[in-house]
Design an enzyme around this catalytic site. Structure first.
Site, PDB file in Angstrom:
ATOM      1  N   TYR A   1     -12.480  -1.335  -4.445  1.00 53.21           N
ATOM      2  CA  TYR A   1     -13.055  -1.629  -2.965  1.00 53.21           C
ATOM      3  C   TYR A   1     -14.597  -1.726  -3.079  1.00 53.21           C
ATOM      4  O   TYR A   1     -15.013  -1.109  -2.318  1.00 53.21           O
ATOM      5  CB  TYR A   1     -12.443  -0.677  -1.816  1.00 53.21           C
ATOM      6  CG  TYR A   1     -10.990  -0.994  -1.595  1.00 53.21           C
ATOM      7  CD1 TYR A   1     -10.439  -1.935  -0.979  1.00 53.21           C
ATOM      8  CD2 TYR A   1     -10.186  -0.267  -1.983  1.00 53.21           C
ATOM      9  CE1 TYR A   1      -9.566  -2.331  -0.589  1.00 53.21           C
ATOM     10  CE2 TYR A   1      -8.329  -1.130  -1.410  1.00 53.21           C
ATOM     11  CZ  TYR A   1      -8.553  -1.709  -0.578  1.00 53.21           C
ATOM     12  OH  TYR A   1      -7.753  -2.076  -0.357  1.00 53.21           O
TER      13      TYR A   1
ATOM     14  N   GLU B   1      -9.612 -10.313  -8.425  1.00 50.03           N
ATOM     15  CA  GLU B   1      -8.582  -8.925  -7.980  1.00 50.03           C
ATOM     16  C   GLU B   1      -7.144  -9.121  -8.960  1.00 50.03           C
ATOM     17  O   GLU B   1      -6.578  -7.443  -9.210  1.00 50.03           O
ATOM     18  CB  GLU B   1      -7.997  -8.817  -6.597  1.00 50.03           C
ATOM     19  CG  GLU B   1      -9.056  -8.437  -5.108  1.00 50.03           C
ATOM     20  CD  GLU B   1      -8.754  -8.901  -4.426  1.00 50.03           C
ATOM     21  OE1 GLU B   1     -10.082  -8.186  -3.548  1.00 50.03           O
ATOM     22  OE2 GLU B   1      -8.057  -9.015  -4.099  1.00 50.03           O
TER      23      GLU B   1
ATOM     24  N   HIS C   1      -2.070  -5.130   1.946  1.00 52.65           N
ATOM     25  CA  HIS C   1      -3.534  -6.083   1.769  1.00 52.65           C
ATOM     26  C   HIS C   1      -3.307  -7.708   0.874  1.00 52.65           C
ATOM     27  O   HIS C   1      -2.503  -7.887   0.249  1.00 52.65           O
ATOM     28  CB  HIS C   1      -4.220  -5.394   0.362  1.00 52.65           C
ATOM     29  CG  HIS C   1      -5.519  -6.613  -0.165  1.00 52.65           C
ATOM     30  ND1 HIS C   1      -6.826  -6.449   0.378  1.00 52.65           N
ATOM     31  CD2 HIS C   1      -5.324  -6.908  -1.580  1.00 52.65           C
ATOM     32  CE1 HIS C   1      -7.458  -7.323  -0.465  1.00 52.65           C
ATOM     33  NE2 HIS C   1      -6.603  -7.596  -1.361  1.00 52.65           N
TER      34      HIS C   1
ATOM     35  N   ASN D   1      -2.181   0.140   7.045  1.00 51.76           N
ATOM     36  CA  ASN D   1      -2.357  -0.928   7.048  1.00 51.76           C
ATOM     37  C   ASN D   1      -0.541  -1.625   6.164  1.00 51.76           C
ATOM     38  O   ASN D   1      -0.864  -3.135   6.404  1.00 51.76           O
ATOM     39  CB  ASN D   1      -3.344  -1.862   7.611  1.00 51.76           C
ATOM     40  CG  ASN D   1      -3.587  -1.716   6.873  1.00 51.76           C
ATOM     41  OD1 ASN D   1      -3.350  -1.633   5.507  1.00 51.76           O
ATOM     42  ND2 ASN D   1      -4.739  -2.885   7.171  1.00 51.76           N
TER      43      ASN D   1
ATOM     44  N   LYS E   1       0.707  -1.327   0.109  1.00 50.35           N
ATOM     45  CA  LYS E   1       0.176   0.200   0.338  1.00 50.35           C
ATOM     46  C   LYS E   1       0.675   1.230  -0.386  1.00 50.35           C
ATOM     47  O   LYS E   1       2.130   1.172   0.462  1.00 50.35           O
ATOM     48  CB  LYS E   1      -0.689   0.319   1.425  1.00 50.35           C
ATOM     49  CG  LYS E   1      -2.262  -1.247   1.084  1.00 50.35           C
ATOM     50  CD  LYS E   1      -2.230  -0.995   2.152  1.00 50.35           C
ATOM     51  CE  LYS E   1      -3.760  -1.754   2.453  1.00 50.35           C
ATOM     52  NZ  LYS E   1      -4.508  -1.742   3.399  1.00 50.35           N
TER      53      LYS E   1
HETATM   54  P1  ATP Z   1      -7.126  -5.940   3.204  1.00 49.01           P
HETATM   55  O1  ATP Z   1      -8.415  -6.184   2.695  1.00 49.01           O
HETATM   56  O2  ATP Z   1      -6.454  -4.335   2.844  1.00 49.01           O
HETATM   57  O3  ATP Z   1      -5.912  -7.190   3.230  1.00 49.01           O
HETATM   58  P2  ATP Z   1      -8.050  -6.512   5.708  1.00 49.01           P
HETATM   59  O4  ATP Z   1      -8.684  -8.106   4.864  1.00 49.01           O
HETATM   60  O5  ATP Z   1      -7.225  -7.061   6.760  1.00 49.01           O
HETATM   61  O6  ATP Z   1      -7.488  -5.784   4.695  1.00 49.01           O
HETATM   62  P3  ATP Z   1     -11.164  -5.693   5.457  1.00 49.01           P
HETATM   63  O7  ATP Z   1     -11.972  -5.741   6.383  1.00 49.01           O
HETATM   64  O8  ATP Z   1     -10.560  -6.044   4.379  1.00 49.01           O
HETATM   65  O9  ATP Z   1      -9.031  -6.129   6.506  1.00 49.01           O
HETATM   66  O10 ATP Z   1     -10.534  -4.037   4.857  1.00 49.01           O
HETATM   67  C1  ATP Z   1      -9.920  -3.530   4.048  1.00 49.01           C
HETATM   68  C2  ATP Z   1      -9.139  -2.373   4.393  1.00 49.01           C
HETATM   69  O11 ATP Z   1      -9.683  -1.164   5.505  1.00 49.01           O
HETATM   70  C3  ATP Z   1      -8.191  -2.704   5.207  1.00 49.01           C
HETATM   71  O12 ATP Z   1      -7.222  -3.268   5.268  1.00 49.01           O
HETATM   72  C4  ATP Z   1      -7.924  -1.297   6.330  1.00 49.01           C
HETATM   73  O13 ATP Z   1      -6.902  -0.730   5.648  1.00 49.01           O
HETATM   74  C5  ATP Z   1      -9.178  -0.689   5.689  1.00 49.01           C
HETATM   75  N1  ATP Z   1      -9.697  -1.061   7.519  1.00 49.01           N
HETATM   76  C6  ATP Z   1     -10.570  -1.982   7.641  1.00 49.01           C
HETATM   77  N2  ATP Z   1     -11.079  -2.078   8.794  1.00 49.01           N
HETATM   78  C7  ATP Z   1     -11.370  -0.352   9.067  1.00 49.01           C
HETATM   79  C8  ATP Z   1     -11.281   0.249  10.369  1.00 49.01           C
HETATM   80  N3  ATP Z   1     -12.500  -0.265  11.148  1.00 49.01           N
HETATM   81  N4  ATP Z   1     -11.541   1.905   9.760  1.00 49.01           N
HETATM   82  C9  ATP Z   1     -10.328   2.575   9.258  1.00 49.01           C
HETATM   83  N5  ATP Z   1     -10.305   1.304   8.251  1.00 49.01           N
HETATM   84  C10 ATP Z   1     -10.405   0.446   7.879  1.00 49.01           C
HETATM   85 MG    MG Z   2      -9.823  -7.754   2.728  1.00 52.75          MG
END
Ligand code: ATP
Ligand code: MG
Length: 139
Positions: free
Chosen positions: A51, A128, A117, A114, A11
């Site tokens: 997204y 994706e 992804h 974070n 990211k």
């Molecule tokens: P990714 O899809 O990026 O691998 P993930 O599967 O662990 O992450 P998801 O639930 O798919 O988490 O959320 C997608 C992204 O949205 C997260 O990686 C994070 O950057 C952001 N995100 C998720 N939850 C929150 C939150 N509560 N507040 C802010 N950002 C969030």
């Molecule tokens: Mg995810």
């Protein structure tokens, strides 16, 4: 094919910090083979499309503006049990909860910045990967 495939993006926060190479090294040393790789940058509209699945979540707008704020490094990876093993390698969404040695524990700052992804299913990994890479960009 040796195993199954997943999709990842390093990211904007991690690319900006210059740790993209270190993260790719950790990914390769963990047994994942790189099938496709590039550095690119999403427009806001492209991030919103990627997204779309999260469009109802409260963080959707912030997530899309962050993901289009700077360069990213998308990749398709191959390994046995790729999706599940890669989610273990990256660690919990919130780096505060991520296990020691995971990519998010090593490189992420916060739940919204974070570092990386990882796809959450074989089906989404394919969708994706297809979003970013054409047939001739995979080896
Ligand atoms: P990714 O899809 O990026 O691998 P993930 O599967 O662990 O992450 P998801 O639930 O798919 O988490 O959320 C997608 C992204 O949205 C997260 O990686 C994070 O950057 C952001 N995100 C998720 N939850 C929150 C939150 N509560 N507040 C802010 N950002 C969030
Ligand atoms: Mg995810």
């Amino acid at each position: 094919m040796n195993g199954s495939r997943t999709f990842t993006m390093i990211k904007p926060d991690a690319v900006e910090k210059g740790v993209g190479g270190a993260i790719l090294k950790q990914i390769q040393e963990s047994g994942f083979k790189i099938i496709a790789l590039k550095q690119t940058k999403l427009s806001l509209e492209q991030a919103q499309k990627f997204y779309f699945i999260h469009r109802e979540r409260p963080f959707y707008n912030d997530l899309c503006s962050f993901m289009s704020s700077g360069p990213i490094i998308p990749a398709i990876l191959e390994k046995e049990n790729a999706v599940e093993d890669f989610r273990k390698l990256i660690g919990a969404t919130n780096p505060a909860n991520a296990e020691a040695g995971t990519i998010r524990k090593n490189y992420a700052e916060s739940i919204d910045k974070n570092a990386i992804h990882g796809s959450d299913s074989d089906e989404n990994a394919q969708i994706e990967g297809n979003f970013f890479f054409t047939e001739v960009e995979r080896f």
